[in-house]
Design an enzyme around this catalytic site. Structure first.
Site, short mmCIF file in Angstrom:
data_model
loop_
_atom_site.label_atom_id
_atom_site.label_comp_id
_atom_site.label_asym_id
_atom_site.label_seq_id
_atom_site.Cartn_x
_atom_site.Cartn_y
_atom_site.Cartn_z
N GLU A 119 0.85 -1.19 0.00
CA GLU A 119 0.00 0.00 0.00
C GLU A 119 0.90 1.25 0.00
O GLU A 119 1.91 1.28 0.68
CB GLU A 119 -0.86 -0.04 1.28
CG GLU A 119 -1.73 1.15 1.48
CD GLU A 119 -2.60 1.40 0.26
OE1 GLU A 119 -3.36 0.50 -0.13
OE2 GLU A 119 -2.51 2.51 -0.31
N GLU A 170 -0.63 9.38 5.00
CA GLU A 170 -1.54 9.90 6.03
C GLU A 170 -1.87 11.35 5.68
O GLU A 170 -1.04 12.07 5.12
CB GLU A 170 -0.87 9.82 7.41
CG GLU A 170 -0.73 8.39 7.87
CD GLU A 170 -0.13 8.29 9.27
OE1 GLU A 170 -0.31 9.21 10.08
OE2 GLU A 170 0.53 7.27 9.53
N ASN A 173 9.79 3.73 -0.41
CA ASN A 173 9.84 4.53 0.81
C ASN A 173 11.27 4.93 1.14
O ASN A 173 11.53 6.06 1.57
CB ASN A 173 9.21 3.77 1.98
CG ASN A 173 7.71 4.00 2.02
OD1 ASN A 173 7.16 4.73 1.21
ND2 ASN A 173 7.03 3.37 2.96
N GLY A 175 14.02 19.95 6.36
CA GLY A 175 13.43 20.09 7.69
C GLY A 175 14.34 19.48 8.73
O GLY A 175 15.56 19.38 8.54
N CYS A 188 5.91 5.18 8.65
CA CYS A 188 6.46 4.34 7.57
C CYS A 188 7.94 4.57 7.27
O CYS A 188 8.73 3.63 7.34
CB CYS A 188 5.67 4.56 6.29
SG CYS A 188 4.06 3.82 6.33
N LYS A 245 3.38 15.49 10.45
CA LYS A 245 3.13 16.26 9.23
C LYS A 245 1.73 16.87 9.35
O LYS A 245 0.99 16.53 10.27
CB LYS A 245 3.25 15.38 7.99
CG LYS A 245 2.21 14.27 7.90
CD LYS A 245 2.46 13.43 6.69
CE LYS A 245 1.26 13.38 5.80
NZ LYS A 245 1.43 12.58 4.61
N ARG A 295 3.88 9.81 15.68
CA ARG A 295 4.97 8.84 15.64
C ARG A 295 6.20 9.42 14.92
O ARG A 295 6.12 9.88 13.80
CB ARG A 295 4.52 7.54 14.95
CG ARG A 295 3.66 6.69 15.87
CD ARG A 295 3.14 5.47 15.18
NE ARG A 295 2.03 5.79 14.28
CZ ARG A 295 1.38 4.88 13.57
NH1 ARG A 295 1.73 3.61 13.63
NH2 ARG A 295 0.38 5.23 12.79
C1 UDX Z 1 4.81 7.72 3.39
C2 UDX Z 1 4.83 7.44 1.89
O1 UDX Z 1 4.80 8.70 1.19
C3 UDX Z 1 3.66 6.56 1.49
O2 UDX Z 1 3.73 6.25 0.11
C4 UDX Z 1 3.70 5.27 2.33
O3 UDX Z 1 2.58 4.45 2.05
C5 UDX Z 1 3.73 5.59 3.83
O4 UDX Z 1 4.84 6.48 4.10
P1 UDX Z 1 3.48 9.30 5.08
O5 UDX Z 1 4.39 8.77 6.13
O6 UDX Z 1 2.02 9.37 5.36
O7 UDX Z 1 3.63 8.45 3.71
O8 UDX Z 1 3.93 10.81 4.75
P2 UDX Z 1 4.79 11.64 3.69
O9 UDX Z 1 3.98 12.78 3.26
O10 UDX Z 1 5.39 10.81 2.61
O11 UDX Z 1 5.96 12.23 4.63
C6 UDX Z 1 6.87 11.39 5.33
C7 UDX Z 1 7.85 12.24 6.12
O12 UDX Z 1 8.75 12.94 5.25
C8 UDX Z 1 7.19 13.34 6.97
O13 UDX Z 1 7.88 13.46 8.17
C9 UDX Z 1 7.37 14.59 6.13
O14 UDX Z 1 7.33 15.78 6.86
C10 UDX Z 1 8.74 14.33 5.55
N1 UDX Z 1 9.00 15.09 4.30
C11 UDX Z 1 8.25 14.85 3.20
C12 UDX Z 1 10.04 16.03 4.28
O15 UDX Z 1 10.74 16.26 5.27
N2 UDX Z 1 10.28 16.70 3.11
C13 UDX Z 1 9.56 16.46 1.98
O16 UDX Z 1 9.85 17.10 0.95
C14 UDX Z 1 8.51 15.52 2.03
#
Ligand code: UDX
Length: 430
Positions: free
Chosen positions: A149, A153, A206, A251, A258, A318, A325
């Site tokens: 998947e 989130e 990922n 950041g 994940c 986020k 988490r």
């Molecule tokens: C992620 C994957 O994107 C998704 O495909 C998988 O199924 C689950 O893990 P998610 O954890 O919900 O999804 O959030 P995502 O928006 O991808 O962000 C992950 C982390 O990366 C967050 O901490 C976010 O703040 C950080 N991030 C994301 C950055 O620091 N910079 C970015 O440019 C993008």
């Protein structure tokens, strides 16, 4: 089709509701009675935009049901999707006990020809174990497949309704035919591969994204030292079509349920396989130390945290989720308290609890509004790009003739605008 989804976390509930919206009869099952009681009432026990509305709509249509009973959910199911948690230990090794236990419970109840799909993220080397567990407890012929998947989130419903691709892990033509038919309405590219490759697509995707973030975070460290601006660098690099500037804001490190887990697990797999130069283990270690490293940098810029009042905005990992988490706040708040600051946390949805054994725990409180958190603070630190923060007029909380700092840990604000509000701006990689 009749579908049973085992596990009602983000993935389970969203998947169940979306399949129901395509006209299938879906049972969501969990062993957590409180969770199922809430879901039966139409309440999603976590914050996820649009999910509750979809859930209630499908319940009213009588296509979506919830239960704690395997004997209710499984016997009629054509497809059983296992979407239970796979927490990882600090070493990166996963705890597969929930998947094993789901396989044991499901197997004796399967109808002939049912397809068991592993949706949980599991290392490919474990697939044989799950297949064998099912085989051992099954009383009839069944099929086995994996379908990782990719939902995020905060946008879980839209991501599930309109995925970039659907990965089907099966080499069995009969299974592929059924799963392709089930996913026709999604109008997304179907990638049909072996169950092992399907799981690797998930881990590699990922880890690639986490490394992309790690890369730009480390470039931002270099930019700071050489007088460059990471945002200008991203803008210039992004015009190269092979690179692009999307999904690339720096950041304090990536968080969530994940990325940290999947990169750690891949690092563990590489270690078990005795692969040298473990990129994944290095990425994990850099990401874990990054918040403390950045806070030390900020400390030099603000002149020490001791005695300062700091408003920490953003407690979730986020925007648009209440999930904390591996959120940056989880390391930032203890660090600030340890270094003698008073901290006021604020988040539109998430809560942050400070352990009473934490040094200076009494110096933390969570504010009910952004104004209350920021009023009179010596430093405002924006950790997460919640829309509420980006729309807020911070001039309303500036104190005349006092130096106040504004740490933009996501590079979301215009430094000039922040200066006009009356703050000294500190960004990332500038
Ligand atoms: C992620 C994957 O994107 C998704 O495909 C998988 O199924 C689950 O893990 P998610 O954890 O919900 O999804 O959030 P995502 O928006 O991808 O962000 C992950 C982390 O990366 C967050 O901490 C976010 O703040 C950080 N991030 C994301 C950055 O620091 N910079 C970015 O440019 C993008």
């Amino acid at each position: 089709m009749n579908i049973a989804v085992i596990g009602t976390g983000f993935v389970g509930v969203t998947t169940a509701a979306v399949y129901a919206s395509h006209g299938h009869a879906v049972y969501g099952l969990d062993i957590d009675e409180a969770k199922i009681a809430a879901l039966k009432e139409g309440t999603v026990p976590f914050f996820e935009p649009d999910l509750e509305e979809l859930l209630q709509e499908q319940q009213q249509e009588r296509r979506l049901h919830f239960t704690t009973s395997y004997t209710v959910a499984v016997p009629d199911a054509d497809i059983v999707m296992i979407a239970v948690g796979t927490p990882s230990k600090q070493s990166g090794e996963i705890n597969d006990s929930y998947v094993v236990s789901a396989c044991e419970s499901v197997a004796p109840l399967l109808k002939t020809g049912a397809i068991v799909v592993i949706k949980s993220t599991v290392p490919p080397v474990l697939l044989e174990k799950f297949r064998a567990t099912l085989q051992e407890h099954a009383q009839t012929e069944f099929y086995f497949a994996t379908m990782p998947e990719f939902l995020k989130e905060g946008t879980a419903v839209a991501d599930t309704q309109h995925p970039d691709r659907i990965v089907i892990g099966s080499t069995d033509a009969a299974v592929v035919e059924v799963l392709e038919k089930l996913h026709e309405p999604f109008a997304a590219p179907l990638v049909v591969v072996s169950p092992e490759s399907a799981q690797m697509i998930k881990y590699a995707s990922n880890s690639y994204l986490a490394q992309r973030i790690t890369f730009i975070n480390q470039i931002s460290d270099v930019c700071e030292k050489v007088g460059a601006d990471v945002d200008e660098v991203i803008g210039g690099m992004g015009l190269d079509k092979r690179i692009g500037s999307h999904y690339w804001y720096p950041g304090l490190g990536y968080g969530g349920s994940c990325f940290p887990k999947d990169v750690r697990e891949l690092g563990h797999m590489a270690e078990e396989l005795h692969l040298d130069h473990n990129l994944f283990a290095w990425t994990t270690s850099y990401n874990q130390t990054r918040p403390a490293l950045k806070l030390q940098d900020f400390e030099n810029q603000v002149g020490g945290w001791e005695g300062m009042t700091v408003a920490v905005l953003g407690l979730s990992f986020k925007p648009n989720t209440d999930d904390t988490r591996e959120a940056p706040a989880q390391s930032v708040i203890p660090f600030l308290l340890d270094h003698g600051a008073t901290v006021r946390g604020y988040d539109p949805k998430a809560k942050h609890a400070v352990s009473q054994t934490q040094k200076n725990a009494a110096h933390y409180r969570q504010s009910p509004t952004i104004e209350k958190a920021c009023q009179g603070a010596d430093c405002i630190m924006v950790l997460i790009e919640w829309p509420e923060f980006l729309q807020f007029d911070f001039s309303s909380v500036a104190v005349a003739e006092t130096e106040q700092f504004f740490i933009d840990a996501r590079n979301q604000f215009d430094p000039e605008q922040v200066g006009d509000w009356g703050f000294t701006y500190i960004g990332i990689g500038k």
